[in-house]
Design a protein around this motif. Sequence first.
Motif, PDB file in Angstrom:
ATOM      1  N   ASP A 114       1.537  -0.933  -0.316  1.00  0.00           N
ATOM      2  CA  ASP A 114       0.146   0.006   0.478  1.00  0.00           C
ATOM      3  C   ASP A 114       0.900   0.844   0.269  1.00  0.00           C
ATOM      4  OD1 ASP A 114      -2.775  -1.552  -0.349  1.00  0.00           O
ATOM      5  OD2 ASP A 114      -2.844  -1.414   1.920  1.00  0.00           O
ATOM      6  N   LYS A 115       0.200   2.205  -0.918  1.00  0.00           N
ATOM      7  CA  LYS A 115       0.936   3.363  -0.762  1.00  0.00           C
ATOM      8  C   LYS A 115       0.555   4.364   0.133  1.00  0.00           C
ATOM      9  CE  LYS A 115      -2.762   5.653  -2.580  1.00  0.00           C
ATOM     10  NZ  LYS A 115      -3.099   7.187  -4.344  1.00  0.00           N
ATOM     11  N   GLN A 116       2.051   4.729   0.793  1.00  0.00           N
ATOM     12  CA  GLN A 116       2.150   5.597   1.765  1.00  0.00           C
ATOM     13  C   GLN A 116       1.810   7.083   1.976  1.00  0.00           C
ATOM     14  OE1 GLN A 116       5.199   3.842   4.264  1.00  0.00           O
ATOM     15  NE2 GLN A 116       3.722   1.894   4.817  1.00  0.00           N
ATOM     16  N   ILE A 117       2.312   7.684   2.631  1.00  0.00           N
ATOM     17  CA  ILE A 117       2.322   9.379   2.967  1.00  0.00           C
ATOM     18  C   ILE A 117       3.757   9.110   3.024  1.00  0.00           C
ATOM     19  CG2 ILE A 117       1.236  11.865   3.385  1.00  0.00           C
ATOM     20  CD1 ILE A 117      -1.284  10.365   3.652  1.00  0.00           C
ATOM     21  N   HIS A 118       4.746  10.151   2.160  1.00  0.00           N
ATOM     22  CA  HIS A 118       6.013  10.736   2.692  1.00  0.00           C
ATOM     23  C   HIS A 118       5.631  11.408   4.191  1.00  0.00           C
ATOM     24  CE1 HIS A 118      10.114  12.265   2.462  1.00  0.00           C
ATOM     25  NE2 HIS A 118       9.971  11.333   1.927  1.00  0.00           N
ATOM     26  N   SER A 119       6.478  11.371   5.191  1.00  0.00           N
ATOM     27  CA  SER A 119       6.828  12.636   5.666  1.00  0.00           C
ATOM     28  C   SER A 119       6.644  13.979   5.188  1.00  0.00           C
ATOM     29  CB  SER A 119       7.557  12.132   7.069  1.00  0.00           C
ATOM     30  OG  SER A 119       8.959  12.314   5.652  1.00  0.00           O
ATOM     31  N   TYR A 124       3.698  10.401  -2.130  1.00  0.00           N
ATOM     32  CA  TYR A 124       3.291   9.288  -1.385  1.00  0.00           C
ATOM     33  C   TYR A 124       4.345   8.172  -2.264  1.00  0.00           C
ATOM     34  CZ  TYR A 124      -2.179   9.461  -1.374  1.00  0.00           C
ATOM     35  OH  TYR A 124      -3.405  10.479  -1.654  1.00  0.00           O
ATOM     36  N   GLU A 125       4.737   7.601  -0.849  1.00  0.00           N
ATOM     37  CA  GLU A 125       6.008   6.434  -1.040  1.00  0.00           C
ATOM     38  C   GLU A 125       4.502   5.189  -1.614  1.00  0.00           C
ATOM     39  OE1 GLU A 125       7.884   5.777   2.667  1.00  0.00           O
ATOM     40  OE2 GLU A 125       8.720   6.857   2.233  1.00  0.00           O
ATOM     41  N   ILE A 126       5.758   4.397  -2.829  1.00  0.00           N
ATOM     42  CA  ILE A 126       4.717   3.721  -3.390  1.00  0.00           C
ATOM     43  C   ILE A 126       5.736   2.270  -3.428  1.00  0.00           C
ATOM     44  CG2 ILE A 126       3.271   2.100  -5.284  1.00  0.00           C
ATOM     45  CD1 ILE A 126       2.408   5.753  -6.003  1.00  0.00           C
ATOM     46  N   PRO A 127       5.910   1.536  -2.225  1.00  0.00           N
ATOM     47  CA  PRO A 127       6.573   0.331  -2.862  1.00  0.00           C
ATOM     48  C   PRO A 127       6.272  -1.027  -3.163  1.00  0.00           C
ATOM     49  CG  PRO A 127       5.278   0.653  -0.677  1.00  0.00           C
ATOM     50  CD  PRO A 127       4.834   1.917  -1.315  1.00  0.00           C
ATOM     51  N   VAL A 128       7.012  -1.504  -3.544  1.00  0.00           N
ATOM     52  CA  VAL A 128       6.885  -2.902  -3.980  1.00  0.00           C
ATOM     53  C   VAL A 128       7.948  -3.800  -3.094  1.00  0.00           C
ATOM     54  CG1 VAL A 128       8.228  -2.780  -5.785  1.00  0.00           C
ATOM     55  CG2 VAL A 128       6.086  -4.650  -5.731  1.00  0.00           C
ATOM     56  N   GLU A 129       7.372  -4.603  -2.900  1.00  0.00           N
ATOM     57  CA  GLU A 129       8.443  -5.999  -2.710  1.00  0.00           C
ATOM     58  C   GLU A 129       8.603  -7.208  -3.410  1.00  0.00           C
ATOM     59  OE1 GLU A 129       8.798  -9.868   0.694  1.00  0.00           O
ATOM     60  OE2 GLU A 129       7.992  -8.235   1.682  1.00  0.00           O
ATOM     61  N   ARG A 151      13.573   7.938 -12.932  1.00  0.00           N
ATOM     62  CA  ARG A 151      13.037   8.012 -12.351  1.00  0.00           C
ATOM     63  C   ARG A 151      13.277   7.952 -10.366  1.00  0.00           C
ATOM     64  NH1 ARG A 151       8.412  10.794 -14.451  1.00  0.00           N
ATOM     65  NH2 ARG A 151       7.980   9.655 -16.450  1.00  0.00           N
ATOM     66  N   ILE A 152      12.864   8.735  -9.604  1.00  0.00           N
ATOM     67  CA  ILE A 152      13.265   8.583  -8.266  1.00  0.00           C
ATOM     68  C   ILE A 152      12.780   7.296  -7.655  1.00  0.00           C
ATOM     69  CG2 ILE A 152      13.102   9.486  -5.714  1.00  0.00           C
ATOM     70  CD1 ILE A 152      12.643  12.540  -6.814  1.00  0.00           C
ATOM     71  N   LEU A 153      14.186   6.122  -7.460  1.00  0.00           N
ATOM     72  CA  LEU A 153      13.934   5.189  -6.817  1.00  0.00           C
ATOM     73  C   LEU A 153      14.689   4.921  -6.234  1.00  0.00           C
ATOM     74  CD1 LEU A 153      12.308   2.381  -8.045  1.00  0.00           C
ATOM     75  CD2 LEU A 153      13.774   2.198  -9.384  1.00  0.00           C
ATOM     76  N   ASN A 154      14.493   3.902  -4.312  1.00  0.00           N
ATOM     77  CA  ASN A 154      15.118   3.579  -3.740  1.00  0.00           C
ATOM     78  C   ASN A 154      15.002   1.932  -3.879  1.00  0.00           C
ATOM     79  OD1 ASN A 154      15.885   6.640  -3.504  1.00  0.00           O
ATOM     80  ND2 ASN A 154      14.389   7.005  -1.658  1.00  0.00           N
ATOM     81  N   ILE A 155      15.885   1.386  -3.300  1.00  0.00           N
ATOM     82  CA  ILE A 155      15.599   0.740  -2.357  1.00  0.00           C
ATOM     83  C   ILE A 155      15.798   0.341  -0.749  1.00  0.00           C
ATOM     84  CG2 ILE A 155      16.873  -2.101  -2.582  1.00  0.00           C
ATOM     85  CD1 ILE A 155      15.789  -1.153  -4.885  1.00  0.00           C
ATOM     86  N   LYS A 156      14.738   0.440  -0.114  1.00  0.00           N
ATOM     87  CA  LYS A 156      14.689   0.825   1.182  1.00  0.00           C
ATOM     88  C   LYS A 156      14.917   0.100   2.324  1.00  0.00           C
ATOM     89  CE  LYS A 156      11.649   3.859   3.554  1.00  0.00           C
ATOM     90  NZ  LYS A 156       9.809   4.436   3.561  1.00  0.00           N
ATOM     91  N   VAL A 177      11.019   1.496  -3.767  1.00  0.00           N
ATOM     92  CA  VAL A 177      10.215   2.286  -3.850  1.00  0.00           C
ATOM     93  C   VAL A 177      10.284   3.485  -4.609  1.00  0.00           C
ATOM     94  CG1 VAL A 177       9.187   3.678  -1.713  1.00  0.00           C
ATOM     95  CG2 VAL A 177      10.021   1.828  -0.909  1.00  0.00           C
ATOM     96  N   THR A 178       9.082   3.993  -4.954  1.00  0.00           N
ATOM     97  CA  THR A 178       9.410   4.513  -6.017  1.00  0.00           C
ATOM     98  C   THR A 178       8.006   6.327  -5.710  1.00  0.00           C
ATOM     99  OG1 THR A 178       8.931   5.904  -8.358  1.00  0.00           O
ATOM    100  CG2 THR A 178       7.548   4.048  -7.762  1.00  0.00           C
ATOM    101  N   TYR A 179       8.276   6.859  -5.859  1.00  0.00           N
ATOM    102  CA  TYR A 179       7.124   8.585  -5.191  1.00  0.00           C
ATOM    103  C   TYR A 179       6.011   9.260  -6.533  1.00  0.00           C
ATOM    104  CZ  TYR A 179      10.525   7.683  -1.352  1.00  0.00           C
ATOM    105  OH  TYR A 179      11.343   7.022  -0.728  1.00  0.00           O
ATOM    106  N   SER A 180       4.667   9.373  -5.039  1.00  0.00           N
ATOM    107  CA  SER A 180       4.409  10.319  -7.343  1.00  0.00           C
ATOM    108  C   SER A 180       3.728  10.911  -5.886  1.00  0.00           C
ATOM    109  CB  SER A 180       3.060   9.329  -7.000  1.00  0.00           C
ATOM    110  OG  SER A 180       1.876   9.542  -8.503  1.00  0.00           O
TER     111      SER A 180
END
Length: 195
Positions: A114-119, A124-129, A151-156, A177-180
């Motif tokens: 599920d997407k989460q609101i970034h601080s 939105y933080e949109i993760p995929v495992e 694109r902004i993409l992080n390995i969390k 995790v990417t962001y929108s």
Amino acid sequence: MEWESLSKNNKILLMTLIPLMLIVLFTSVYLLPNLDTINKLKKEKASLQEEIDKANLIVNKYEELKLLNAELQKKMDFLKTLLPKETEVTDVLKKVSEIGLQKGLVITSWKPRDKQIHSSNEVYEIPVEVGMRGKYHTFGIFFADITNIQRILNIKKMEIRRGDKDPTMLNATLIAVTYSLIPDEEKQKIQQKKK
């Protein structure tokens, strides 16, 4: 009373008294009220000049701020291109899997979260495992290649384990995790909930 019959002192007195009375009358009727007006006008002029000077400073700063705003707008537009639109998020996250497959990794699981609101409350933080299996060097090439995604993409989070049957194989589980950007209407709703 005749002029000629007056004494010399009285004549001098009259000749000085009449102009003196005229001067006093002129001063009291015309000059003194106008001096107050002149002083008020001088003060108004000084305060208006001060306001003009302040306005000139603001005008000078306005041009500087306008240029700075244009620069910041260009940076903001560039940064927005790095954030995928919500409709593009799935494609960006799938690209992680595609790069892994192209490099020879085996995708063992794909679990969107599920997407989460970034601080910051802006995105939105949109993760995929993602679960993957492959050789050590293949993972190195994979991680090098995902840094080239525009694109902004992080390995969390990432866990790497040795393979059960083949010790040269590694099993990895990572959360990409990417962001929108949060749309304005949703931002307002979020802010209202916080209040």
